[in-house]
Design a protein around this motif. Structure first.
Motif, PDB file in Angstrom:
ATOM      1  N   TYR A  26      37.472  46.332  27.782  1.00  0.00           N
ATOM      2  CA  TYR A  26      37.479  47.183  28.975  1.00  0.00           C
ATOM      3  C   TYR A  26      36.184  46.989  29.742  1.00  0.00           C
ATOM      4  N   SER A  27      36.274  47.131  31.059  1.00  0.00           N
ATOM      5  CA  SER A  27      35.099  46.946  31.912  1.00  0.00           C
ATOM      6  C   SER A  27      35.309  47.651  33.238  1.00  0.00           C
ATOM      7  N   ALA A  28      34.216  47.929  33.918  1.00  0.00           N
ATOM      8  CA  ALA A  28      34.284  48.653  35.185  1.00  0.00           C
ATOM      9  C   ALA A  28      34.907  47.788  36.274  1.00  0.00           C
ATOM     10  N   PRO A  29      35.838  48.343  37.063  1.00  0.00           N
ATOM     11  CA  PRO A  29      36.366  47.632  38.224  1.00  0.00           C
ATOM     12  C   PRO A  29      35.334  47.625  39.339  1.00  0.00           C
ATOM     13  N   PRO A  30      35.566  46.827  40.410  1.00  0.00           N
ATOM     14  CA  PRO A  30      36.766  46.039  40.704  1.00  0.00           C
ATOM     15  C   PRO A  30      36.803  44.734  39.920  1.00  0.00           C
ATOM     16  N   ASN A  31      37.780  43.905  40.226  1.00  0.00           N
ATOM     17  CA  ASN A  31      37.979  42.682  39.464  1.00  0.00           C
ATOM     18  C   ASN A  31      36.842  41.683  39.641  1.00  0.00           C
ATOM     19  N   GLU A  32      35.997  41.875  40.645  1.00  0.00           N
ATOM     20  CA  GLU A  32      34.865  40.975  40.890  1.00  0.00           C
ATOM     21  C   GLU A  32      33.547  41.554  40.370  1.00  0.00           C
ATOM     22  N   SER A  33      33.581  42.722  39.744  1.00  0.00           N
ATOM     23  CA  SER A  33      32.342  43.372  39.315  1.00  0.00           C
ATOM     24  C   SER A  33      31.641  42.546  38.244  1.00  0.00           C
ATOM     25  N   PRO A  34      30.312  42.694  38.097  1.00  0.00           N
ATOM     26  CA  PRO A  34      29.600  41.994  37.025  1.00  0.00           C
ATOM     27  C   PRO A  34      30.166  42.304  35.643  1.00  0.00           C
ATOM     28  N   SER A  35      30.592  43.546  35.430  1.00  0.00           N
ATOM     29  CA  SER A  35      31.159  43.897  34.127  1.00  0.00           C
ATOM     30  C   SER A  35      32.483  43.185  33.889  1.00  0.00           C
ATOM     31  N   ASP A  65      49.088  40.178  28.584  1.00  0.00           N
ATOM     32  CA  ASP A  65      49.089  40.109  30.043  1.00  0.00           C
ATOM     33  C   ASP A  65      47.673  40.225  30.568  1.00  0.00           C
ATOM     34  N   ASN A  66      47.180  39.166  31.183  1.00  0.00           N
ATOM     35  CA  ASN A  66      45.827  39.159  31.715  1.00  0.00           C
ATOM     36  C   ASN A  66      45.817  39.050  33.233  1.00  0.00           C
ATOM     37  N   ASN A  67      46.834  39.570  33.882  1.00  0.00           N
ATOM     38  CA  ASN A  67      46.895  39.540  35.333  1.00  0.00           C
ATOM     39  C   ASN A  67      46.944  40.955  35.890  1.00  0.00           C
ATOM     40  N   LEU A  68      46.384  41.127  37.065  1.00  0.00           N
ATOM     41  CA  LEU A  68      46.463  42.416  37.739  1.00  0.00           C
ATOM     42  C   LEU A  68      47.889  42.714  38.166  1.00  0.00           C
ATOM     43  N   GLY A  69      48.633  41.712  38.475  1.00  0.00           N
ATOM     44  CA  GLY A  69      50.001  41.880  38.928  1.00  0.00           C
ATOM     45  C   GLY A  69      50.659  40.521  39.006  1.00  0.00           C
ATOM     46  N   PRO A  70      51.782  40.395  39.681  1.00  0.00           N
ATOM     47  CA  PRO A  70      52.438  39.095  39.801  1.00  0.00           C
ATOM     48  C   PRO A  70      51.497  38.065  40.417  1.00  0.00           C
ATOM     49  N   THR A  71      51.467  36.892  39.826  1.00  0.00           N
ATOM     50  CA  THR A  71      50.614  35.829  40.353  1.00  0.00           C
ATOM     51  C   THR A  71      51.295  34.499  40.107  1.00  0.00           C
ATOM     52  N   SER A  72      51.034  33.557  40.976  1.00  0.00           N
ATOM     53  CA  SER A  72      51.613  32.240  40.797  1.00  0.00           C
ATOM     54  C   SER A  72      50.917  31.529  39.646  1.00  0.00           C
ATOM     55  N   PRO A  73      51.638  30.701  38.884  1.00  0.00           N
ATOM     56  CA  PRO A  73      51.015  29.997  37.762  1.00  0.00           C
ATOM     57  C   PRO A  73      49.985  28.997  38.272  1.00  0.00           C
ATOM     58  N   PRO A  74      48.973  28.694  37.445  1.00  0.00           N
ATOM     59  CA  PRO A  74      47.988  27.701  37.876  1.00  0.00           C
ATOM     60  C   PRO A  74      48.613  26.335  37.997  1.00  0.00           C
TER      61      PRO A  74
END
Length: 497
Positions: free
Chosen positions: A307-316, A77-86
């Motif tokens: 693992y990486s530092a949040p948020p989802n837009e962070s450089p990490s 699972d590579n999503n933060l939560g429910p998401t529409s498919p591409p």
């Protein structure tokens, strides 16, 4: 006295003279400051150590288990939560294929037998406790000497490369006393000052949870973290064979188990002191990557977590996405699952020191983690799956090659929504022959669609189906580079407001 013992006594007596730290830093700064048209600095002459440690040859290894070909836990699972498919990929958009000869050749060089031998050598020191006193045959100082000898041997084997080696000493307080520890470091100086610095590290210290301040309890530390140390050493051997655009720092941290003292000292005493933090393109932390066995008989040898530092837009987090993208295209027997956390609950790693200081940093760790086999004598050679360790090492190496060899990404992505379909464009990257355009929904931890752009612009209706875009350059040798900073598409910006 054996060969290792003689070498360690020589190093403890300071017969082996280390290069001053300042000289190494100045070499990197000089490389970053010079122009691409300037004459390259002279190759540094290799320094032959007084005594070189060697690995004890062992019988060739075979994989413990066949590679699992099905997804674990019903899918990664590579999503933060429910998401529409591409949306479906339009047939008019080129499908991405890569054939990078350098990457293919170097990834194939990763040797599971050599990795296992390194883990075995480190386990034989009985423990690597940071509070331990110097001893020629056991403990963390003996492990330091072993690592230094291996780094010197790499330097000797590659006289064509501009390699610098040192062991960085630092002091830290613990329980009202002052202690000294060291971080062995190897630097492969880069050829392009605009390509920045890539850091690959692993901690080599251990601790026994039964008495964490007891520096003399047996603590093999095979998986945590001789596995990561072996991977960094293997990557160093491979990367040292030829020049790279970026400067590469390979470092073994002490003091991690007591609160990341080694990585914090390296950042403060070197990167911050000499104003180099802004040049660090990425820090890759390898910590506990050698076991495919988990609790209750679980077994996963085709996946690794990042693992990486949040948020989802962070450089990490963007670096973590690059790791997943790289492995998906360049490796066939393992995949990366991007986690939505800095680390596991209540845990830490040396990557945190770097992300806290504003540098992109990630931690790679095995997928099937068995917590009751850490920080005790159960963390022994039985826990190491050599072929899984080969795969996890290849994950880190593939990412390092993209970061160190690929063209620089665009820095000025512009979005034109005045026409339909939307268009994005950017200033061409030096050496680029084509580009990868990567897209995702805002709630996705990974890119969900990658497309090829033959020039420095891309127009297609698919852009309006996603929220975020990033672009990477590909050179004439089919080497892909890191992605640009991610940019939100206008519809997403409006929705967010």
């Amino acid at each position: 006295m054996n060969k290792f013992g003689i070498m360690r006594k020589l190093m403890n007596a300071k017969i082996l003279i280390r290069k001053p730290s300042l000289i190494i830093i100045l070499l990197i700064l000089g490389a970053l400051a010079c122009s691409l048209t300037a004459e390259p600095p002279p190759t540094l002459p290799p320094r032959t150590p007084q005594v070189q440690a060697t690995l004890t040859p062992q019988n060739p290894l075979v994989p413990q288990q066949p590679v699992v070909t099905t997804d674990v836990k019903g899918g990664l699972d590579n999503n933060l939560g429910p998401t529409s498919p591409p949306p479906a990929l339009p047939t008019s958009v080129a499908v991405i294929t890569f054939d990078s000869p350098n990457m293919t050749s170097e990834l194939q060089q990763v040797d599971p037998n050599r990795l296992y031998n390194t883990v075995t050598a480190l386990v034989r020191f009985q423990n690597r406790h940071t509070l331990g006193l110097p001893n020629p045959d056991t403990g963390i100082f003996a492990a330091r000497d072993f690592l230094m000898a291996q780094l010197y041997q790499i330097q000797v084997d590659n006289p064509q490369s501009r390699i610098s080696i040192e062991s960085q000493p630092y002091t830290f307080p613990y329980a009202g006393q002052s202690y000294t520890a060291e971080n062995p470091v190897m630097i492969i100086n880069g050829t392009d000052p605009t390509a920045g610095i890539v850091i690959i590290g692993a901690h080599y210290d251990t601790v026994n949870a039964n008495a964490i301040t007891n520096a003399y309890l047996d603590q093999p530390g095979a998986n945590d973290n001789a596995s990561g140390v072996a991977a960094v050493l293997e990557i160093a051997r491979i990367l040292a064979q030829r020049p790279h655009r970026a400067s590469i720092i390979l470092i073994f941290f002490s003091g991690e188990e007591f609160g990341r003292y080694g990585s914090l000292a390296y950042i403060e005493d070197y990167l911050v002191r000499f104003g180099m933090t802004q040049n660090v393109r990425a820090m890759i932390n390898l910590d506990t990557i050698g076991s495919s066995s988990g609790p209750n008989g679980t077994f996963v040898n085709n996946a690794i977590r990042v693992y990486s530092a949040p948020p989802n837009e962070s450089p990490s987090r963007q670096l973590a996405r690059l790791a997943e993208f790289t492995v998906r295209y360049f490796l066939t027997d393992i995949r990366v699952t991007v986690e939505n956390q800095l680390d596991r609950a209540g845990r830490w790693g040396d990557h945190q020191s770097f992300s806290d200081a504003g540098m992109p940093a990630i931690r790679l760790i095995e997928y099937a983690e068995e917590a009751n086999k850490f920080h005790n004598t159960l963390d022994n050679l039985d826990e190491i799956d050599p072929d899984y360790l080969r795969r996890t090492t290849q994950v880190a190496l593939s990412l390092a090659l993209v970061l160190a060899d690929g063209p620089n990404p665009p820095t000025d992505i512009r979005i034109d929504t005045s026409q339909s379909p939307w268009r994005i464009e950017w200033t061409p990257s030096a050496g680029a022959t084509r580009y990868v355009v990567a897209l995702r929904k805002s709630d996705s931890l990974t890119f969900q669609q990658e497309l090829i752009a033959p020039t420095n612009s891309f127009a297609h209706s698919v852009l309006q189906s996603f929220d975020v875009v990033a672009v990477a350059a590909i050179d004439a040798n089919n080497q892909v580079g890191p992605f640009s900073a991610e940019v939100y598409l206008p519809a997403s910006v409006a929705a967010a407001n």
